[in-house]
Scaffold this active site. Sequence first.
Site, PDB file in Angstrom:
ATOM      1  N   ASP A   8     -56.803 -18.801  -5.285  1.00 27.59           N
ATOM      2  CA  ASP A   8     -57.136 -17.699  -6.120  1.00 27.59           C
ATOM      3  C   ASP A   8     -57.720 -18.373  -7.452  1.00 27.59           C
ATOM      4  OD1 ASP A   8     -57.164 -15.485  -7.511  1.00 27.59           O
ATOM      5  OD2 ASP A   8     -55.000 -14.987  -7.589  1.00 27.59           O
ATOM      6  N   ASP A 103     -62.860 -13.586  -5.851  1.00 27.87           N
ATOM      7  CA  ASP A 103     -62.034 -14.615  -6.354  1.00 27.87           C
ATOM      8  C   ASP A 103     -60.904 -15.253  -5.497  1.00 27.87           C
ATOM      9  OD1 ASP A 103     -60.662 -12.379  -7.032  1.00 27.87           O
ATOM     10  OD2 ASP A 103     -60.153 -12.979  -9.049  1.00 27.87           O
ATOM     11  N   GLU A 104     -60.676 -14.677  -4.351  1.00 26.38           N
ATOM     12  CA  GLU A 104     -59.463 -15.088  -3.686  1.00 26.38           C
ATOM     13  C   GLU A 104     -59.759 -15.149  -2.341  1.00 26.38           C
ATOM     14  OE1 GLU A 104     -56.041 -13.008  -3.818  1.00 26.38           O
ATOM     15  OE2 GLU A 104     -57.022 -11.146  -4.695  1.00 26.38           O
TER      16      GLU A 104
END
Length: 368
Positions: A8, A103-104
């Site tokens: 993350d 973003d993860e």
Amino acid sequence: MAHIIHADLDAFYATVEQLDNPELRGKPVLVGGRPESRGVVATASYEARPFGVHSAMPMRTAVRLCPQGIIVRPRFNRYREMSRLVMDVFRDFTEIVEPLSLDEAYLDISGRWPLGVALELKRRVKEETGLTVSVGVSASKYVSKIASDLQKPDGLVVVPSGDETGFLAPLAVGKLWGIGPKTAERLNAEGVETIGDLASKPTDWFARVFGQRAESVRLRAAGQDNEPVHTERVTKSVSSETTFPDDIGDTEELHRVLDELASGVSGSLEGKGLQGRTVTVKMRLADFTTFSRQSTLPRPSNDVDPIRELAWRLLSAELTAGRTFRLLGVGVSNFSDGEEERQLPLTLEGDFSAVRREWWLPETTPLP
């Protein structure tokens, strides 16, 4: 032996802005809309968070808490570009990568030394992009996701296989996936403060408290989860919505909010490698009437421009004198690989003129 990473990126949008503009480094950055336009915080840098600022907070509240905060408008094209670089790094470590958003992602690194892989992954991301990534590693997806959040920013938590129950036990019950603030408050009232407290409850108690969810919650509390990392796309729809602190009837402001929602959905679609044809706009009026409008693009797309244009056509048809809105949402479904919808409501396919009103069905509502 199974080893799953949840990676993350830390304060992703804000960190990208600080990387691109050295003058923002070390300062509280608030990425989002303007406070005078009822904008919301998309991401706050870690310098802003000690003031109580967090994502999804109205920007005017964030500015009141952190008056020295620097507001930056989102640049989703740039965030998508950086996300692709990070995902390329992830795929250098394994082909089994499941992106969850820009973003993860989950990575299956089974059979390898998890600490060594996690350290090298963090080093590569930092070296090649300038971004920091927090990593959780365990034998299950949801335990890894909890672990990645515990030592942010730039965190690394490895949960040895077999230690999942002990790892979860002292954590607040609200950390468990599927336990929201209201449920956590209700559990606290019954003396259930930690995940360990929850795991110790008998089966009949779970049935009484959670109903149909009882078994899945019980297994998660015990650290049991066998869901694999999905490289095949299983997402049925991608959507984003926001509830306004005050009802909005101003056309310009509604257009601005819709633009932000469409941009966020476009970014998520690109991060997941998806293109869809069906655009849905969810609306909730001041009297809490909730409905949706839906229409179809000429061809599958994840570009923000056609999504935004069609979403605005759908919304503008509902703008009448005196009508105000307390919630807006934008969703895209009907992906080019033929997957069916999951989050979005069932409505008529076809031309814009054929769109009809449908009540919005939440994901947990059984369809008839």
